[in-house]
Design an enzyme around this catalytic site. Structure first.
Site, short mmCIF file in Angstrom:
data_model
loop_
_atom_site.label_atom_id
_atom_site.label_comp_id
_atom_site.label_asym_id
_atom_site.label_seq_id
_atom_site.Cartn_x
_atom_site.Cartn_y
_atom_site.Cartn_z
N ARG A 146 1.25 4.20 -7.50
CA ARG A 146 1.10 4.18 -6.05
C ARG A 146 1.04 5.61 -5.53
NH1 ARG A 146 5.23 0.59 -7.50
NH2 ARG A 146 4.76 -1.62 -7.10
N TYR A 276 -5.70 -9.66 -10.19
CA TYR A 276 -6.73 -8.94 -10.94
C TYR A 276 -7.48 -9.86 -11.91
CZ TYR A 276 -4.37 -5.00 -8.89
OH TYR A 276 -3.82 -4.14 -7.97
#
Length: 295
Positions: A146, A276
């Site tokens: 992140r 995903y």
């Protein structure tokens, strides 16, 4: 109301170890609800009813607040009431039968391999700031971390000899992520030739520095990334999280295991990682449509 909320915030910081920005978001969401309930004449959390909260959500929708934001605010309220129940501050949970707003089934934006190559080739390696950006972008795509984890890195979290980085994620949880050799090499150049120049004899612990020699902020990195997006003709909505999504999706394309991907991304629940697989399926469907004789 205020005393109960303050205790809740202390619980989030001390016991759950949430980041200050996360607690600040909770505070903002709960302040809006508290103001709304005060207008309805409620002075204690145990006076709140299901109808009050449904009225609050309807009010937010009328104000143009989107479903994701409404769901986030409702999540903050749910966690508050769970805390109040455990503390004995209230004996009922008005959210028990309240459904969360239905979210649009959108998939995250992902760059193609050629687009990633263009982005990573954009920084000018002949300038100090270009070398810094080169190392940052390469590291972000190599690890899928992140942006808050990236700008919070210190040099001590890197083990360039082993080619790994120790990342401190949400709630203070740590995970070890391997790096590709290209990222290791660019980090070595940055640490040896660029960081000492940017540091200007200061004692700044952060790995990536701005022109003033202090740690780069999330907003600073976002601005840098937007500049390279314009320079390379990439989508205007390119964000640091786009590279995280691209990292995860490209690993799946190459046959990565979902559980391994969960560990690399630092997801507490594998259901978060499963988004995903939908991207992976969508790509296979597109390949099939283009390649099949009757597609």
């Amino acid at each position: 109301m205020d005393a109960a909320v303050e205790q809740f915030f202390q619980h989030l910081i001390v016991e759950r170890g949430l980041a200050p920005l996360t607690v600040e978001a909770y505070a903002h969401d709960l302040a809006g609800l508290r103001s709304f309930l005060t207008g309805l004449g409620r002075s204690r959390w145990d006076e709140t009813t299901l109808e009050d909260l449904q009225f609050f959500l309807n009010h937010l929708e009328e104000q143009g607040v989107g479903p994701r934001s409404r769901a986030r605010k409702l999540s903050a309220v749910r966690q508050l009431y769970r805390f109040l129940l455990r503390q004995g501050t209230t004996s009922h949970n008005p959210l028990e039968w309240l459904d969360s707003p239905k979210l649009p089934k959108g998939l995250p934006t992902v760059l193609g391999l050629e687009e990633v190559d263009r982005l990573l080739a954009a920084p000018d390696p002949t300038t100090p700031l270009g070398q810094r950006d080169d190392a940052m972008l390469e590291l972000l795509y190599a690890t899928g971390m992140r942006v808050s984890e990236l700008v919070g890195l210190t040099a001590s979290q890197l083990d360039l000899r082993r080619g790994v980085v120790l990342v401190r994620g949400k709630g203070g949880k740590e995970r070890l992520i391997p790096m590709v050799m290209r990222a290791v090499e660019k980090l070595q150049l940055y640490l040896q030739y660029v960081r000492p120049v940017l540091l200007k004899r200061q004692k700044t612990p952060e790995l990536f520095l701005n022109r003033s020699g202090t740690g780069l902020t999330r907003q600073g990195f976002w601005k840098i990334l937007k500049g390279y997006a314009r320079q390379t003709g990439l989508p205007k909505n390119l964000s640091p999280h786009t590279l995280r999504h691209s990292f995860a999706t490209h690993l799946l394309w190459q046959g990565a295991d979902l559980r391994a991907l969960q560990l690399l991304l630092g997801h507490a629940d594998i259901s978060t990682t499963q988004i995903y697989t939908h991207l992976h399926t969508a790509r296979l469907q597109e390949i099939h449509r283009q390649a099949h004789p009757r597609g």
